[in-house]
Design a protein around this motif. Structure first.
Motif, PDB file in Angstrom:
ATOM      1  N   ILE A 115       5.557  10.990   3.617  1.00 21.45           N
ATOM      2  CA  ILE A 115       4.936   9.801   3.716  1.00 21.45           C
ATOM      3  C   ILE A 115       5.934   9.449   2.255  1.00 21.45           C
ATOM      4  O   ILE A 115       6.444   8.006   2.585  1.00 21.45           O
ATOM      5  CB  ILE A 115       3.741   9.670   2.865  1.00 21.45           C
ATOM      6  N   THR A 116       6.298  10.168   1.213  1.00 22.07           N
ATOM      7  CA  THR A 116       7.051   9.403   0.565  1.00 22.07           C
ATOM      8  C   THR A 116       8.727   9.398   1.336  1.00 22.07           C
ATOM      9  O   THR A 116       9.372   8.551   0.748  1.00 22.07           O
ATOM     10  CB  THR A 116       7.705  10.700  -0.259  1.00 22.07           C
ATOM     11  N   ALA A 117       8.765  10.083   1.952  1.00 21.18           N
ATOM     12  CA  ALA A 117      10.315   9.755   2.553  1.00 21.18           C
ATOM     13  C   ALA A 117      10.106   8.469   3.373  1.00 21.18           C
ATOM     14  O   ALA A 117      11.108   8.001   3.825  1.00 21.18           O
ATOM     15  CB  ALA A 117       9.905  11.106   4.065  1.00 21.18           C
ATOM     16  N   LEU A 118       9.244   8.146   3.865  1.00 19.71           N
ATOM     17  CA  LEU A 118       8.918   7.139   4.887  1.00 19.71           C
ATOM     18  C   LEU A 118       9.122   6.507   3.727  1.00 19.71           C
ATOM     19  O   LEU A 118       9.706   5.104   4.421  1.00 19.71           O
ATOM     20  CB  LEU A 118       7.230   6.928   5.153  1.00 19.71           C
ATOM     21  N   VAL A 119       8.700   6.125   2.699  1.00 19.86           N
ATOM     22  CA  VAL A 119       8.792   5.257   1.848  1.00 19.86           C
ATOM     23  C   VAL A 119      10.296   4.135   1.351  1.00 19.86           C
ATOM     24  O   VAL A 119      10.730   3.848   0.541  1.00 19.86           O
ATOM     25  CB  VAL A 119       7.789   5.694   0.305  1.00 19.86           C
ATOM     26  N   ILE A 120      10.554   5.954   0.957  1.00 18.61           N
ATOM     27  CA  ILE A 120      12.039   6.134   1.145  1.00 18.61           C
ATOM     28  C   ILE A 120      13.170   5.062   1.957  1.00 18.61           C
ATOM     29  O   ILE A 120      13.467   4.013   1.716  1.00 18.61           O
ATOM     30  CB  ILE A 120      12.946   7.278   0.771  1.00 18.61           C
ATOM     31  N   GLY A 121      12.757   5.179   3.178  1.00 19.93           N
ATOM     32  CA  GLY A 121      12.825   4.393   4.508  1.00 19.93           C
ATOM     33  C   GLY A 121      12.854   2.362   3.973  1.00 19.93           C
ATOM     34  O   GLY A 121      13.963   2.246   4.184  1.00 19.93           O
ATOM     35  N   ILE A 122      11.701   3.047   3.961  1.00 23.13           N
ATOM     36  CA  ILE A 122      11.290   0.902   3.261  1.00 23.13           C
ATOM     37  C   ILE A 122      11.883   0.632   2.458  1.00 23.13           C
ATOM     38  O   ILE A 122      12.461   0.024   1.835  1.00 23.13           O
ATOM     39  CB  ILE A 122       9.948   1.094   3.230  1.00 23.13           C
ATOM     40  N   PHE A 123      12.485   1.092   1.026  1.00 19.09           N
ATOM     41  CA  PHE A 123      12.943   0.851  -0.102  1.00 19.09           C
ATOM     42  C   PHE A 123      14.466   0.832  -0.113  1.00 19.09           C
ATOM     43  O   PHE A 123      14.874  -0.198   0.032  1.00 19.09           O
ATOM     44  CB  PHE A 123      13.158   1.761  -1.256  1.00 19.09           C
ATOM     45  N   LEU A 124      14.702   1.925   0.738  1.00 16.72           N
ATOM     46  CA  LEU A 124      16.238   1.320   1.043  1.00 16.72           C
ATOM     47  C   LEU A 124      16.069  -0.072   2.210  1.00 16.72           C
ATOM     48  O   LEU A 124      17.770  -0.871   1.678  1.00 16.72           O
ATOM     49  CB  LEU A 124      17.102   2.984   2.033  1.00 16.72           C
ATOM     50  N   MET A 156      -3.220 -13.686  -3.796  1.00 21.75           N
ATOM     51  CA  MET A 156      -2.263 -12.921  -4.577  1.00 21.75           C
ATOM     52  C   MET A 156      -3.164 -11.831  -5.322  1.00 21.75           C
ATOM     53  O   MET A 156      -3.224 -10.512  -5.903  1.00 21.75           O
ATOM     54  CB  MET A 156      -1.364 -13.594  -5.926  1.00 21.75           C
ATOM     55  N   LEU A 157      -4.452 -11.568  -5.354  1.00 21.43           N
ATOM     56  CA  LEU A 157      -5.480 -11.132  -6.379  1.00 21.43           C
ATOM     57  C   LEU A 157      -5.882  -9.721  -5.302  1.00 21.43           C
ATOM     58  O   LEU A 157      -5.575  -8.788  -5.456  1.00 21.43           O
ATOM     59  CB  LEU A 157      -7.035 -11.324  -6.198  1.00 21.43           C
ATOM     60  N   LEU A 158      -5.784  -9.407  -3.940  1.00 20.62           N
ATOM     61  CA  LEU A 158      -5.101  -8.802  -2.767  1.00 20.62           C
ATOM     62  C   LEU A 158      -4.649  -8.313  -2.764  1.00 20.62           C
ATOM     63  O   LEU A 158      -4.246  -6.978  -2.467  1.00 20.62           O
ATOM     64  CB  LEU A 158      -6.107  -8.936  -1.488  1.00 20.62           C
ATOM     65  N   PHE A 159      -3.443  -9.172  -2.746  1.00 25.31           N
ATOM     66  CA  PHE A 159      -2.206  -8.520  -3.003  1.00 25.31           C
ATOM     67  C   PHE A 159      -1.528  -7.256  -3.862  1.00 25.31           C
ATOM     68  O   PHE A 159      -0.891  -6.742  -3.753  1.00 25.31           O
ATOM     69  CB  PHE A 159      -1.040  -9.596  -3.012  1.00 25.31           C
ATOM     70  N   ALA A 160      -2.342  -8.108  -5.275  1.00 25.59           N
ATOM     71  CA  ALA A 160      -2.397  -7.298  -6.223  1.00 25.59           C
ATOM     72  C   ALA A 160      -2.780  -5.538  -6.071  1.00 25.59           C
ATOM     73  O   ALA A 160      -2.633  -4.815  -6.399  1.00 25.59           O
ATOM     74  CB  ALA A 160      -2.670  -7.555  -7.567  1.00 25.59           C
ATOM     75  N   LEU A 161      -4.003  -5.842  -5.059  1.00 21.75           N
ATOM     76  CA  LEU A 161      -4.739  -4.782  -5.203  1.00 21.75           C
ATOM     77  C   LEU A 161      -3.951  -3.487  -4.543  1.00 21.75           C
ATOM     78  O   LEU A 161      -4.862  -2.092  -4.886  1.00 21.75           O
ATOM     79  CB  LEU A 161      -6.348  -4.963  -5.085  1.00 21.75           C
ATOM     80  N   MET A 162      -3.819  -3.964  -3.084  1.00 19.78           N
ATOM     81  CA  MET A 162      -2.975  -3.128  -2.391  1.00 19.78           C
ATOM     82  C   MET A 162      -2.383  -1.471  -3.258  1.00 19.78           C
ATOM     83  O   MET A 162      -2.302  -0.347  -2.353  1.00 19.78           O
ATOM     84  CB  MET A 162      -2.542  -3.443  -1.093  1.00 19.78           C
ATOM     85  N   THR A 163      -1.029  -1.996  -3.722  1.00 23.98           N
ATOM     86  CA  THR A 163      -0.109  -0.816  -4.401  1.00 23.98           C
ATOM     87  C   THR A 163      -1.085  -0.377  -5.427  1.00 23.98           C
ATOM     88  O   THR A 163      -1.128   1.536  -5.285  1.00 23.98           O
ATOM     89  CB  THR A 163       0.682  -1.142  -5.333  1.00 23.98           C
ATOM     90  N   PRO A 164      -2.459  -0.233  -6.451  1.00 22.37           N
ATOM     91  CA  PRO A 164      -3.013   0.128  -6.761  1.00 22.37           C
ATOM     92  C   PRO A 164      -3.727   1.212  -6.036  1.00 22.37           C
ATOM     93  O   PRO A 164      -3.991   2.477  -6.379  1.00 22.37           O
ATOM     94  CB  PRO A 164      -3.778  -0.583  -7.660  1.00 22.37           C
ATOM     95  N   LEU A 213       0.993  -1.187   0.527  1.00 24.82           N
ATOM     96  CA  LEU A 213       0.143   0.226   0.063  1.00 24.82           C
ATOM     97  C   LEU A 213       0.535   1.146   0.140  1.00 24.82           C
ATOM     98  O   LEU A 213       0.927   2.564  -0.954  1.00 24.82           O
ATOM     99  CB  LEU A 213      -0.798   0.310   1.585  1.00 24.82           C
ATOM    100  N   LEU A 214       2.042   1.440   0.707  1.00 26.94           N
ATOM    101  CA  LEU A 214       2.847   2.744   0.399  1.00 26.94           C
ATOM    102  C   LEU A 214       3.289   3.001  -0.469  1.00 26.94           C
ATOM    103  O   LEU A 214       3.751   3.684  -0.561  1.00 26.94           O
ATOM    104  CB  LEU A 214       3.783   2.351   2.043  1.00 26.94           C
ATOM    105  N   GLU A 215       3.687   1.414  -0.957  1.00 30.05           N
ATOM    106  CA  GLU A 215       4.903   1.358  -1.902  1.00 30.05           C
ATOM    107  C   GLU A 215       3.814   2.456  -3.264  1.00 30.05           C
ATOM    108  O   GLU A 215       4.934   3.137  -4.073  1.00 30.05           O
ATOM    109  CB  GLU A 215       5.673   0.250  -2.487  1.00 30.05           C
ATOM    110  N   GLY A 216       2.778   2.654  -3.320  1.00 30.97           N
ATOM    111  CA  GLY A 216       2.020   2.639  -4.501  1.00 30.97           C
ATOM    112  C   GLY A 216       2.241   4.217  -3.685  1.00 30.97           C
ATOM    113  O   GLY A 216       1.801   5.566  -5.343  1.00 30.97           O
ATOM    114  N   PHE A 217       1.647   4.941  -3.301  1.00 30.49           N
ATOM    115  CA  PHE A 217       1.846   6.672  -2.600  1.00 30.49           C
ATOM    116  C   PHE A 217       2.790   7.163  -3.776  1.00 30.49           C
ATOM    117  O   PHE A 217       2.399   8.227  -4.222  1.00 30.49           O
ATOM    118  CB  PHE A 217       2.307   6.873  -1.583  1.00 30.49           C
TER     119      PHE A 217
END
Length: 222
Positions: free
Chosen positions: A179-188, A152-160, A107-111
């Motif tokens: 939120i973007t900064a939060l996602v940066i931490g997740i991605f890092l 897999m269907l529910l998981f696929a819907l989270m990022t959109p 969900l967060l990585e879609g923001f």
């Protein structure tokens, strides 16, 4: 179109897993190494410049919170975000802990995805191998087809869904930078963990080094 592409990334991973019917995920290590390098590069090149309009210390705080959040999520997902699923269940019930932890991550990585950056490409390249490995896990663990498809269907819907919320809910738009900064931490955390684990016993591997360099270079050229 963005919503559809984000959804299809998981669907493609599931279909690939069905076609391969692999017994192990060892063959995925090269692609994981590439995806980790690519995601790390896209995070640094695309997302970091977006958030530096805010005072640096506050940005750093949210990035740190993102890293800590991802560590907490991985306690429940057992590392599925970077290619590891270590769950043991004899009842074959729906794996709710895995679902909720991965859903928050997805969900967060879609923001931060927008037409103004290329992070969409990084997320797609990251999600496909994760979807493949998740599918392998469900197949090997002999979960029912219904549970597998539902997960897999529910998981696929989270990022959109995350991208939809960021585009249409005023509250999330107000705090988009945080939120973007939060996602940066997740991605890092996710991308560096992938790179750290990509070499068996952490030994030098020329092939994977080349793959990682290709990942960095591709992200830079895009």
């Amino acid at each position: 179109m963005i919503y559809l592409v984000l959804f299809l990334a998981v669907a493609i991973g599931y279909v690939i897993a069905l076609l391969l019917k692999a017994k192990t995920t060892h063959e995925m290590s090269m692609y994981l190494a590439f995806s980790g390098a690519f995601l790390l590069s896209m995070t640094i090149l695309e997302l970091l410049p977006e958030v530096f309009e805010m005072p640096t210390r506050r940005i750093g705080l949210f990035i740190i919170v993102g890293i800590l959040l991802q560590i907490c999520l991985e306690y429940f997902s057992k590392g599925a975000e970077h290619g590891h699923v270590h769950l043991h269940s004899e009842k074959r019930n729906f794996p709710w802990l895995l679902f909720f932890s991965l859903s928050i991550h997805a969900l967060l990585e879609g923001f931060p995805v927008s037409e103004e950056n290329n992070i969409l490409i990084g997320i797609i390249i990251h999600k496909i191998p994760v979807a493949i490995i998740l599918s392998f896990f469900f197949i090997k663990a002999k979960y029912s087809t219904g549970i597998t498809i539902a997960f897999m269907l529910l998981f696929a819907l989270m990022t959109p869904l995350g991208n939809l919320l960021s585009n249409h809910i005023e509250y999330f738009q107000k705090y988009a930078t945080e939120i973007t900064a939060l996602v940066i931490g997740i991605f890092l955390h996710v991308s560096t963990t992938i790179l750290y684990e990509s070499s068996k016993d952490h030994k030098f591997n020329l092939a994977k080094l080349i793959v990682i360099i290709v990942g960095f270079t591709t992200a830079y050229l895009i």
